[in-house]
Motif scaffolding. Structure first.
Motif, PDB file in Angstrom:
ATOM      1  N   ALA A 118      46.580  33.340  79.153  1.00 47.08           N
ATOM      2  CA  ALA A 118      46.183  32.387  80.285  1.00 47.08           C
ATOM      3  C   ALA A 118      44.779  32.050  80.284  1.00 47.08           C
ATOM      4  O   ALA A 118      43.905  33.004  79.895  1.00 47.08           O
ATOM      5  CB  ALA A 118      46.552  32.902  81.599  1.00 47.08           C
ATOM      6  N   THR A 119      44.287  30.512  80.257  1.00 45.63           N
ATOM      7  CA  THR A 119      42.772  30.431  80.402  1.00 45.63           C
ATOM      8  C   THR A 119      42.252  30.420  81.656  1.00 45.63           C
ATOM      9  O   THR A 119      41.108  30.540  81.996  1.00 45.63           O
ATOM     10  CB  THR A 119      42.566  29.015  79.559  1.00 45.63           C
ATOM     11  N   VAL A 131      48.495  36.167  68.772  1.00 43.79           N
ATOM     12  CA  VAL A 131      48.037  35.930  70.172  1.00 43.79           C
ATOM     13  C   VAL A 131      46.995  34.742  70.275  1.00 43.79           C
ATOM     14  O   VAL A 131      46.220  34.708  69.255  1.00 43.79           O
ATOM     15  CB  VAL A 131      47.085  37.401  70.828  1.00 43.79           C
ATOM     16  N   ILE A 132      47.241  33.677  71.114  1.00 42.00           N
ATOM     17  CA  ILE A 132      46.341  32.699  71.202  1.00 42.00           C
ATOM     18  C   ILE A 132      45.302  33.239  72.179  1.00 42.00           C
ATOM     19  O   ILE A 132      45.712  33.514  73.562  1.00 42.00           O
ATOM     20  CB  ILE A 132      47.050  31.375  71.751  1.00 42.00           C
ATOM     21  N   ALA A 133      44.128  33.789  71.581  1.00 38.92           N
ATOM     22  CA  ALA A 133      43.263  34.497  72.530  1.00 38.92           C
ATOM     23  C   ALA A 133      42.339  33.832  73.081  1.00 38.92           C
ATOM     24  O   ALA A 133      41.524  32.882  72.734  1.00 38.92           O
ATOM     25  CB  ALA A 133      42.810  35.801  71.358  1.00 38.92           C
ATOM     26  N   HIS A 134      42.222  34.144  74.427  1.00 44.44           N
ATOM     27  CA  HIS A 134      40.838  33.558  75.117  1.00 44.44           C
ATOM     28  C   HIS A 134      39.956  34.874  75.830  1.00 44.44           C
ATOM     29  O   HIS A 134      38.858  34.451  76.237  1.00 44.44           O
ATOM     30  CB  HIS A 134      41.217  32.929  76.428  1.00 44.44           C
ATOM     31  N   ARG A 135      40.536  35.977  75.934  1.00 44.29           N
ATOM     32  CA  ARG A 135      39.775  37.227  76.530  1.00 44.29           C
ATOM     33  C   ARG A 135      39.137  37.774  75.194  1.00 44.29           C
ATOM     34  O   ARG A 135      39.755  37.934  74.072  1.00 44.29           O
ATOM     35  CB  ARG A 135      41.029  38.167  76.905  1.00 44.29           C
ATOM     36  N   LEU A 136      37.946  38.064  75.766  1.00 41.91           N
ATOM     37  CA  LEU A 136      36.914  38.733  74.799  1.00 41.91           C
ATOM     38  C   LEU A 136      37.688  39.991  74.357  1.00 41.91           C
ATOM     39  O   LEU A 136      37.628  40.419  73.089  1.00 41.91           O
ATOM     40  CB  LEU A 136      35.547  39.102  75.513  1.00 41.91           C
ATOM     41  N   SER A 137      38.249  40.809  75.163  1.00 43.46           N
ATOM     42  CA  SER A 137      38.761  41.977  74.648  1.00 43.46           C
ATOM     43  C   SER A 137      39.949  41.936  73.484  1.00 43.46           C
ATOM     44  O   SER A 137      40.049  42.819  72.702  1.00 43.46           O
ATOM     45  CB  SER A 137      39.094  43.083  75.980  1.00 43.46           C
ATOM     46  N   THR A 138      40.861  40.970  73.895  1.00 39.27           N
ATOM     47  CA  THR A 138      41.723  40.729  72.853  1.00 39.27           C
ATOM     48  C   THR A 138      41.283  40.512  71.498  1.00 39.27           C
ATOM     49  O   THR A 138      41.685  41.035  70.422  1.00 39.27           O
ATOM     50  CB  THR A 138      42.702  39.790  73.308  1.00 39.27           C
ATOM     51  N   ILE A 139      40.203  39.759  71.744  1.00 43.89           N
ATOM     52  CA  ILE A 139      39.742  38.938  70.368  1.00 43.89           C
ATOM     53  C   ILE A 139      38.833  40.333  69.552  1.00 43.89           C
ATOM     54  O   ILE A 139      39.265  40.687  68.598  1.00 43.89           O
ATOM     55  CB  ILE A 139      38.656  38.083  70.449  1.00 43.89           C
ATOM     56  N   GLU A 140      38.150  41.087  70.382  1.00 46.56           N
ATOM     57  CA  GLU A 140      37.471  42.141  69.815  1.00 46.56           C
ATOM     58  C   GLU A 140      38.260  43.150  69.164  1.00 46.56           C
ATOM     59  O   GLU A 140      38.051  43.485  67.977  1.00 46.56           O
ATOM     60  CB  GLU A 140      36.567  42.879  70.773  1.00 46.56           C
TER      61      GLU A 140
END
Ligand code: ADP
Ligand code: MG
Length: 582
Positions: free
Chosen positions: A505-506, A532-541
Motif C-alpha cells: 500500500a502506498t 513485491v511492488i515495494a514502497h516501504r524502505l524496509s522491504t526494499i532494503e
C-alpha cells in the motif's frame, strides 16, 4: 434483411432454452387457445340469443342462457389462469438459466474483457436484459397466440355468417401488414438504442455510487448530476420516440379498419343483402368487426415486443459468445519450489498499441524476495499480473520452476501464487470466512487462529464480541484500512502458496497500524518467493534483488547497497522518496 436474419437465428437459439420447459409452455399455449375459443363461442351464440330468445321468445332458451354465461366465464377464468401460470413458469426458468450462464460467463471472461466493460453495463446484462427477454417475449407470445386465435375465430364466424360482407377484410389485411412491417423495423432500431442508453444510465449511477466520497471531496456533485442528466434524458427521449411510433401506427390502423366497417354497413343496407341476414347474424358480424379492432392493434405491436425481446437476447448472447479466458495449458502443477524466471518478455495490453513492458529478463531463486521499484506507470503492476496469467503473454515467456506458465493449467498455476494487492477485496461475511475464502481442503479452528494470530488480525478481532465470527459488512466497511490489509495477509498466509505477489500500500497509515502490518508482512514473506511492488524502505532494503523500472524496462538491478554505490537512477529515486527519513 440482415436484422431479420439475425433475429431469426437469435430466436432459434432462444427456443433452445425452452427445451426443458416445453411441457409447461405447451400447456400455456393450449390455455391461451382455450381462452380465445371460449370468447369466440360466446359471441357465436349471439345470433341464437337474439333470433330465438328475443325475437321468437323461446323461454327454455332464455332460461338456459344465464347458466351458460356463468359456466362459460368459469371456464374462461380457468384457461386464463393456466395459461398465465405456465407461461410465467417457463419464462422465469429461462431468465434464471440465462442469468446463471451470464454470471458464470463473466467469471470466466479474461481480465482484459472486464477492463473494457464497465461494471454497470455488465450488471445491466444480468438484471435488465435478461428480464427484458422474458417480458417482451411472453407479451409477444400472449398476443400472438391468444389474440391470434381470437382473430381467426372471429374471422371464421364472420365468414360463416356472410362471406360477402366479410371479404372486405381480405382487402385491408395486406395494407395493415405493410404498415406493421414498416413500423417494426423502426421499433427494432429504437429498442437497440434504448438498451445502450439503459446501460449508460446504470453505469453512470454505478460510477457515482462507487466514487461518492471522492465526488463529494472534489466538489464534483454538479458535474456528475449534469452528466447523469444527459444520459437520463436521452433514455427518456428514446422511450417517447418508441411510444410515439407505437401510438401513431395504432391510430392509422384503426382508421383503416373503420373504413372497412363503414363499407360493411353500407353494403348491408342493400335489399338483396338484407334478405340473407337475420338481425342476429348482422349483430354478430358488426360485433365481430368491432372486437377485431383491439386484437388487430395488439398484433401490430407484437412484432415490436418480439423485436425488443430479440434485441435483448442478442445482447445477452453476445456476452455468452465471448471467448472465455484461454486455458490452453495441460500441465497440472503440484506444489512448486518457487523459482521464477522472466525471459525476453515484452507486452502490450490487448487492444492497446503502447508497449508497456520491453524485453524484461530476470530470475529469482526459491525463497528470495524481489522488489520492483520505479515511478508510477513504469510497469510494475503489469509484471505482477502476468505471473498468474491474468493477461496472455505473446512475446517471451515466464517460467516457474523451469516450466513455461503457458503450459500449466490456470487453476494449478494460480494455486501456487497468493496475491495481496493494495485494493483489498473483502466479502460481505465474517472475518473467519473472509480469511478462509477460496481455501481448499480441511480447515481446522487451530490453523485459522494461528494465521489470524500471525497476521495480527486477532489484535482487533479479539476485542470484538463475536471475535473471528464478526460480520464485517459489504466490502468490510466497518474496518479500517490497516485492519483490512491484515485480513488480506491472513488470507494469503493460510494458502501457504510458494509464491507471493504483493502490491504494498502506498497510502500512508498511522505508525501504529504501519508497525502491525509490517510485522504481519514479515511473517508472510518468510519461506516463499516474493515479488513485491515495494514502497516501504524496509522491504526494499531487505530484498535480495531490486529491479528498478522505468518506462517498461528494467534500467538497473542489484541489491540496495550495490545500487546505491552505482549512484544512478536508483540512488536518485531513493533520495527523492526517502531523502528526509534516511
Ligand atoms: P505501475 O504499476 O508501475 O504504476 P502499471 O503496470 O500499472 O504501472 O502500468 C504500466 C502502463 O500500462 C501504464 O502506461 C498504464 O497506463 C498501462 N496500463 C495499465 N493497466 C492497463 C490496462 N488494464 N489496459 C491498458 N493499459 C494499461
Ligand atoms: Mg501499480
Amino acid at each position: 434483411m440482415s436484422t431479420h436474419q439475425s433475429s431469426a437465428s437469435t430466436f432459434r437459439r432462444l427456443l433452445g432454452y425452452l427445451k426443458h420447459y416445453r411441457f409447461g409452455f405447451l400447456v400455456a399455449i393450449l390455455g391461451m387457445i382455450g381462452y380465445a375459443s371460449v370468447d369466440v363461442f360466446f359471441l357465436s351464440q349471439f345470433d341464437q340469443f337474439i333470433d330465438r330468445g328475443i325475437t321468437q321468445r323461446d323461454m327454455d332458451y332464455l332460461a338456459l342462457a344465464p347458466v351458460a354465461v356463468i359456466v362459460l366465464f368459469l371456464l374462461r377464468g380457468v384457461f386464463h389462469f393456466i395459461a398465465s401460470y405456465c407461461l410465467n413458469w417457463s419464462g422465469t426458468h429461462i431468465v434464471k438459466d440465462l442469468r446463471q450462464q451470464l454470471f458464470e460467463k463473466m467469471l470466466a471472461l479474461p481480465v482484459s474483457y472486464h477492463d473494457q466493460h464497465s461494471t454497470g453495463e455488465l450488471i445491466s446484462r444480468i438484471t435488465y436484459d435478461a428480464e427484458q427477454i422474458k417480458q417482451a417475449s411472453s407479451k409477444a407470445l400472449v398476443v400472438l397466440i391468444h389474440e391470434g386465435a381470437f382473430v381467426i375465430g372471429l374471422l371464421a364466424l364472420m365468414f360463416y355468417n356472410s362471406w360477402q360482407l366479410s371479404a372486405i377484410f381480405l382487402v385491408i389485411a395486406p395494407v395493415i401488414a405493410l404498415i406493421v412491417s414498416h413500423v417494426s423495423r423502426r421499433f427494432r432500431q429504437i429498442s437497440n438504442n434504448m438498451q445502450g442508453a439503459m446501460g449508460q444510465v446504470t453505469s453512470s449511477a454505478e460510477q457515482m455510487l462507487n466514487g461518492h466520497k471522492v465526488i463529494l471531496s472534489f466538489g464534483g456533485k454538479s458535474l456528475e448530476a449534469k452528466r447523469f442528466e444527459e444520459v437520463n434524458n436521452s433514455n427518456r427521449r428514446l422511450d417517447v420516440k418508441l411510444e410515439a411510433t407505437r401510438a401513431l401506427s395504432v391510430s392509422v390502423i384503426q382508421v383503416i379498419a373503420s373504413f372497412a366497417l363503414a363499407f360493411v354497413i353500407y353494403l348491408a343496407s342493400f335489399p338483396e343483402m338484407l334478405d340473407t341476414l337475420t338481425p342476429g347474424m348482422f349483430t354478430e358480424i358488426i360485433t365481430s368487426m368491432m372486437l377485431l379492432l383491439k386484437p388487430l392493434k395488439q398484433l401490430t405491436t407484437v412484432n415490436s415486443d418480439f423485436q425488443k425481446g430479440m434485441a435483448a437476447a442478442a445482447t445477452v448472447f453476445s456476452v455468452l459468445d465471448e471467448m472465455p479466458e484461454r486455458d490452453t495449458g495441460t500441465r497440472e502443477l503440484d506444489r512448486v519450489q518457487g523459482n521464477i524466471e522472466f525471459r525476453n518478455l515484452s507486452f502490450n495490453y490487448p487492444g492497446h498499441d503502447k508497449q508497456v513492458l520491453k524485453d524484461i529478463n530476470f530470475s529469482v531463486t526459491a525463497g528470495q524476495t524481489v522488489a520492483l521499484v520505479g515511478r508510477s506507470g513504469s510497469g510494475k503492476t503489469t509484471i505482477s499480473s502476468l505471473l498468474p496469467r491474468f493477461y496472455e503473454v505473446e512475446q517471451g515467456e515466464i517460467l516457474l520452476d523451469g516450466i513455461n506458465t503457458k503450459d500449466c493449467t490456470l487453476d494449478s498455476l494460480r494455486r501456487q501464487i497468493a496475491v495481496v494487492s493494495q485494493h483489498v477485496v473483502l466479502f460481505n461475511d465474517t472475518i473467519a470466512n473472509n480469511i478462509a475464502y477460496g481455501f481448499q481442503g480441511e480447515l481446522t479452528k487451530e490453523r485459522l487462529l494461528d494465521v489470524a494470530e500471525k497476521a495480527h488480525v486477532m489484535e482487533f478481532a479479539g476485542q470484538m464480541p463475536k471475535g473471528l465470527d464478526t460480520e464485517i459488512g459489504e466490502n468490510g466497511v466497518t474496518l479500517s484500512g490497516g485492519q483490512r490489509q491484515r485480513i488480506a495477509i491472513a488470507r494469503a498466509l493460510l494458502r501457504q502458496s510458494p509464491v507471493l505477489v504483493l502490491d504494498e500500500a502506498t497510502s500512508a497509515l498511522d505508525t501504529e497500524s504501519e508497525r502491525k502490518i509490517q510485522a504481519a508482512l514479515d511473517e508472510l514473506l518468510k519461506n516463499r518467493t516474493n515479488l513485491v511492488i515495494a514502497h516501504r524502505l524496509s522491504t526494499i532494503e531487505n530484498a535480495d534483488l531490486i529491479l528498478v523500472m522505468d518506462q517498461g524496462q528494467i534500467v538497473e538491478r542489484g541489491n540496495h547497497s550495490e545500487l546505491l554505490a552505482q549512484n544512478g537512477y536508483y540512488a536518485s529515486l531513493y533520495k527523492m522518496q526517502f531523502g528526509e527519513t534516511a
